[in-house]
Design an enzyme around this catalytic site. Structure first.
Site, short mmCIF file in Angstrom:
data_model
loop_
_atom_site.label_atom_id
_atom_site.label_comp_id
_atom_site.label_asym_id
_atom_site.label_seq_id
_atom_site.Cartn_x
_atom_site.Cartn_y
_atom_site.Cartn_z
N HIS A 1 0.80 -1.23 0.00
CA HIS A 1 0.00 0.00 0.00
C HIS A 1 0.83 1.27 0.00
O HIS A 1 0.25 2.36 0.03
CB HIS A 1 -0.93 0.03 1.21
CG HIS A 1 -2.15 -0.83 1.06
ND1 HIS A 1 -3.29 -0.40 0.42
CD2 HIS A 1 -2.39 -2.09 1.46
CE1 HIS A 1 -4.19 -1.38 0.44
NE2 HIS A 1 -3.67 -2.41 1.06
N LYS B 1 -8.20 14.37 3.34
CA LYS B 1 -7.43 13.13 3.42
C LYS B 1 -6.52 13.26 4.65
O LYS B 1 -6.51 14.31 5.29
CB LYS B 1 -6.60 12.89 2.16
CG LYS B 1 -5.80 14.09 1.69
CD LYS B 1 -5.17 13.87 0.31
CE LYS B 1 -6.17 13.97 -0.81
NZ LYS B 1 -6.46 12.72 -1.47
N ARG B 2 -5.77 12.21 4.98
CA ARG B 2 -4.86 12.35 6.11
C ARG B 2 -3.90 13.52 5.85
O ARG B 2 -3.50 13.77 4.72
CB ARG B 2 -4.05 11.06 6.32
CG ARG B 2 -4.82 9.94 7.00
CD ARG B 2 -5.42 10.31 8.34
NE ARG B 2 -4.44 10.53 9.37
CZ ARG B 2 -4.07 9.64 10.28
NH1 ARG B 2 -4.64 8.45 10.30
NH2 ARG B 2 -3.17 9.92 11.19
N LYS C 1 1.04 14.47 0.78
CA LYS C 1 -0.26 14.81 0.19
C LYS C 1 -0.36 16.31 -0.13
O LYS C 1 -1.31 16.76 -0.75
CB LYS C 1 -1.39 14.37 1.12
CG LYS C 1 -1.47 12.83 1.23
CD LYS C 1 -2.61 12.38 2.12
CE LYS C 1 -2.64 10.88 2.34
NZ LYS C 1 -3.13 10.10 1.18
N THR D 1 -8.37 6.63 -2.94
CA THR D 1 -9.74 6.23 -3.29
C THR D 1 -10.67 7.43 -3.15
O THR D 1 -11.75 7.44 -3.75
CB THR D 1 -10.26 5.07 -2.43
OG1 THR D 1 -10.10 5.40 -1.04
CG2 THR D 1 -9.51 3.78 -2.73
N LYS E 1 -14.11 8.65 -5.35
CA LYS E 1 -15.39 9.04 -4.76
C LYS E 1 -15.83 10.40 -5.28
O LYS E 1 -17.01 10.61 -5.61
CB LYS E 1 -15.28 9.06 -3.23
CG LYS E 1 -15.06 7.69 -2.63
CD LYS E 1 -14.53 7.77 -1.19
CE LYS E 1 -14.00 6.41 -0.75
NZ LYS E 1 -13.22 6.49 0.49
#
Length: 842
Positions: A365, A556-557, A562, A676, A680
């Site tokens: 992952h 998101k985290r 990110k 993901t 969405k």
């Protein structure tokens, strides 16, 4: 209390699920009243809203029980190959709404509650999220085996702009969806010593902890099949440390039971970061050891409810059992299965290794080095001495094989060893997973290529056929039908309901992308969702936003890779362009008129930072500080708002994603395994601004890059920049708007009471930014200008939205699971319906 819906609104809300039959409504009402009376021991005079939620949850669960039992009976009768998904994280969210949707009960429940003077949506809001995961890793794992953490991912509060963690006591009021199974409690061993004798190897003098299972039903959509998620809870045996009793320490002995039960107390709140704590290693082995005992018990018996073993030979084990390791956390399944086969079942070592490799498969992952698990050998040896022996033996066997194929290549042996030498020897759990599995997969095509070419390059050269890609997916039931019924209805009116079980049917919308009526309806649904979310923000966060503004969402985290910081720099740049007179002019360039026509934006950033991750917490503080200045500036008004979405979780995602116009997926190319959230947003009618990273690549391929906003460095550009050497100051010196934004952050413009608050952030960006924020700044700002231009043309924007929705079919979890089943697990997905419990079993 939520405002009651009009009859028209209620009809629209439930139309995609069909109208409720009178019999269904009467049954729901009767069952609801029965549970209120007999299960909760309340009447309507004293019942609370939570009592009503619990009565409804038990009512809905009743509809699962017969199907659940029948599914298990069917599995024992047919004796198919079973897939066991092992994960230390399960990020389930709420269950009530999802179960009603899957069983086709929501209309009946909605009408029954309405007749009882209750609001269904209000009751749904009472349910606690089952937050037993950190992010995408746990969200993907929606069934299988794991740990029943007493405290899940922490609840996030923001106090004076800083994240504060609060314990997530999600079981405080009980969990109506789970069923305790104390009769299947199993022993798990720790510590002790290993004895080698003529009869074989024995692991002696161990400390025992009991694993008690709790089962949660997982219903299929409009199917009578109900599978099981089994989570283990740690319990101390009655004789735990009871020898203390002999010297008068009875009270202490009973209190020390907590030491055993701490194993399932709390989820480690780390995302993409390895923390080598002994308790975490205990958790990993606890989950694996209990699960494998359960799997082997089920393999040996073949009749429903039978505990007597019928199979004693393990040759057929891989034909009946598939074990999927969700990341490296359950990697200990490999040495544990070897231990059981060799030491307990007396299977020959080579045969046991063949069985283990054929049974296990591993999903990777992450490519971030800090996320890969490497356990110190001394800790491992103390806790699991027999497993260390097995790992050493497996590693020697593996290295002998490599040495025979690549004689004299000592460096290759070092790179491929499961045991990493150094000041402190460590066990590389990813390497253990690769050598112990018959299949290794990444979770997006670009990620799987990086896995093959970089992370496991040597292993791929050795066994190229082992490596695969399985691009992630999301369930269209939760992430469209449940959270966005208005859009689901609009799609159903055009192409029917088939897309809910075959998402590829969304392609039927492509020829309609330019249809004026569809464009109008999709835009209207989006506006309704935005108005609803704006009302939610005002009620829950006391923040007033303009529902006509562009909802620019980045949830998101919180993690450097990110790149929430890139978003922050853009917000500051927009602010400076809109309101240039608020700062001393440091640079000489043309100032734009603040009254010019601009696209109003509401920038929403949300996510949790790992409690020990300083920079992630600083990012949250920066977002909130920028919001404090921007949101109170009268010159800007409601043209730009910055909102930090506190305590982002599954149930909040279900609200914000349908309301988003723009989805930010801006990780440094080569760092996001898949994502993901991006899928969405795409399915719910948001356009993506993103880098060519993770699943963004395949989204652009499916929808056409012209229908996304793609910017920035590609993976090969990042690699080239690494070879050349990334110098952030080059960009800082060359780009005046970037320089101004960075200087404002560093000088305390956004933190006037603490001028030095963000020195660490600026220092990192300028001197040791692994994720190259400045390198993508110019392209990102230019791309955001393209976003503005398109948003000014609502018709063209919505046409692209429809094209994105139409091309989202690939990103269904149904497709993902089918690929796993066929390519890795060796099972064929079946559309066979289990007969409902009311029918004859013949």
């Amino acid at each position: 209390m939520a405002k009651p819906l009009t009859d028209g609104e209620r009809r629209k809300q439930i139309s995609v699920r069909g109208l409720a039959g009178l019999g269904d409504m009467a049954e729901v009402r009767k069952s609801f009243n029965r549970h209120l009376h007999f299960t909760l021991v309340k009447d309507r005079n004293v019942a609370t809203r939570r009592d009503y939620y619990l009565a409804l949850a038990h009512t809905v669960r009743d509809h699962l029980v017969g199907r659940w039992i029948r599914t298990q009976q069917r599995y024992y009768e047919r004796d198919p190959k079973r897939v066991y998904y092992l994960s230390l994280e399960f990020y389930m969210g709420r269950t009530l709404h999802n179960t009603m949707v899957n069983l086709g009960l929501r209309s009946a429940c909605d009408e029954a509650m309405y007749q009882l003077g209750l609001d269904l949506e209000e009751l749904e809001e009472i349910e606690e999220d089952a937050g037993l995961g950190n992010g995408g890793l746990g969200r993907l794992a929606a069934y299988g085996y794991g740990i029943r953490y007493e405290f899940g991912i922490f609840n996030q509060k923001v106090v004076n702009g800083w994240q504060v963690e609060e314990a997530d006591d999600w079981l405080r009021y009980g969990n109506p969806w789970e069923k305790a199974r104390p009769e299947y409690t199993l022993p798990v061993h720790f510590y002790g010593r290993v004895e080698h004798g003529p009869e074989g190897v024995r692991w002696l003098d161990t400390q025992v902890v009991l694993a008690m299972p709790y089962d949660t039903p997982v219903p299929g959509y409009k199917s009578d099949t109900v599978n099981t998620m089994r989570l283990w809870s740690a319990k101390a045996p009655n004789d735990f440390k009871l020898h203390d009793f002999n010297v008068g320490g009875y009270i202490e002995a009973v209190l020390d039971r907590n030491l055993a039960e701490n194993i399932s107390r709390v989820l480690y709140p780390n995302d993409n970061f390895f923390e080598g704590k002994e308790l975490r290693l205990k958790q990993e082995y606890f989950a694996v050891a209990a699960t494998l005992q359960d799997i082997i018990r089920r393999f040996k018996s073949s009749k429903f409810g039978c505990r007597d073993p019928v199979r004693t030979c393990f040759d057929t084990f891989p034909d009946k059992v598939a074990i999927q390791l969700n990341d490296t956390h359950p990697a200990l399944a490999i040495p544990e299965l070897m231990r059981i086969l060799v030491d307990v079942e007396k299977v020959d070592w080579d045969k046991a290794w063949e069985i283990t490799r054929k049974t296990c498969a591993y999903t990777n992952h992450t490519v971030l080095p800090e996320a890969l698990e490497r356990w110190p050998v001394p800790m491992f040896e103390k806790l699991l001495p027999r497993h260390l022996e097995i790992i050493y033996a497996l590693n020697q066997q593996h290295l002998d094989h490599v040495a025979a194929l690549f004689p004299g290549d000592v460096d290759r042996l070092r790179r491929m060893s499961v045991i990493e030498e150094g000041d402190c020897k460590r066990i590389n759990m990813a390497h253990l997973c690769v050598i112990g599995s018959h299949a290794v997969n990444g979770v997006a095509r670009i990620h799987s290529e990086i896995v093959k070419q970089s992370v496991f390059k040597d292993f791929c050269e050795l066994e190229p056929e082992k490596f695969q890609n399985k691009t992630n997916g999301i369930t269209p039931r939760r992430w469209l039908l449940l959270c966005n019924p208005g859009l689901a209805d609009t799609i159903v009116q055009r192409i029917g309901e088939g897309f809910l079980t075959d998402l590829s049917q969304l392609r039927k919308l492509l020829p309609l992308a330019g249809d004026e009526a569809l464009i109008r309806d999709v835009a209207q649904v989006k506006q309704e969702n935005k108005a609803k979310f704006a009302a939610f923000l005002e009620q829950e966060y006391k923040v007033k936003v303009n529902p006509s503004s562009m909802f620019d969402v980045h949830v998101k985290r919180i993690h450097e890779y990110k790149r929430q910081l890139l978003n922050c720099l853009h917000v500051v740049t927009l602010y400076n362009r809109e309101c240039p007179l608020h700062v001393v002019t440091l640079y000489d360039w043309i100032k734009k008129d603040p009254a010019q026509a601009v696209v109003p934006r509401t920038v929403m950033i949300g996510g949790k930072a790992a409690p020990g991750y300083h920079m992630a917490k600083m990012i949250i503080k920066l977002v909130t500080s920028i919001g404090d200045i921007v949101n109170q500036d009268p010159v800007v008004g409601d043209r730009l708002k910055v909102v930090f979405l506190e305590n982002y979780r599954v149930s909040l995602a279900e609200k914000v994603i349908p309301a988003a116009d723009l989805s930010q997926q801006i990780s440094t190319a080569g760092t996001e395994a898949s994502g993901t959230g991006n899928m969405k947003f795409m399915l719910n009618g948001a356009l993506t601004i993103g880098t060519m990273d993770g699943a963004n690549v395949e989204m652009a391929e499916e929808a056409g890059a012209e229908n996304l906003f793609i910017f920035g460095l590609r993976v090969e550009d990042v690699e080239a920049l690494d070879r050349k050497g990334y110098n952030a100051r080059e960009y800082y010196d060359r780009l005046p708007e970037l320089r101004q934004a960075v200087d404002q952050i560093g000088s305390g413009f956004f933190s006037p009471r603490e001028p030095d608050c963000f020195k660490d952030v600026v220092n990192m960006l300028l001197n040791h930014d692994r994720f190259k924020v400045f390198a993508d700044y110019e392209a990102y700002v230019a791309c955001q200008a393209r976003v503005d231009r398109l948003y000014r043309n609502p018709r063209e924007w919505t046409e692209k939205v429809i094209r994105n929705i139409a091309c989202a079919g690939k990103f269904s979890s149904d497709r993902t699971i089918t690929e796993y089943a066929r390519d890795i697990w060796g099972v064929e997905p079946s559309a066979l319906q289990t007969p409902p419990p009311s029918l004859s079993r013949d």
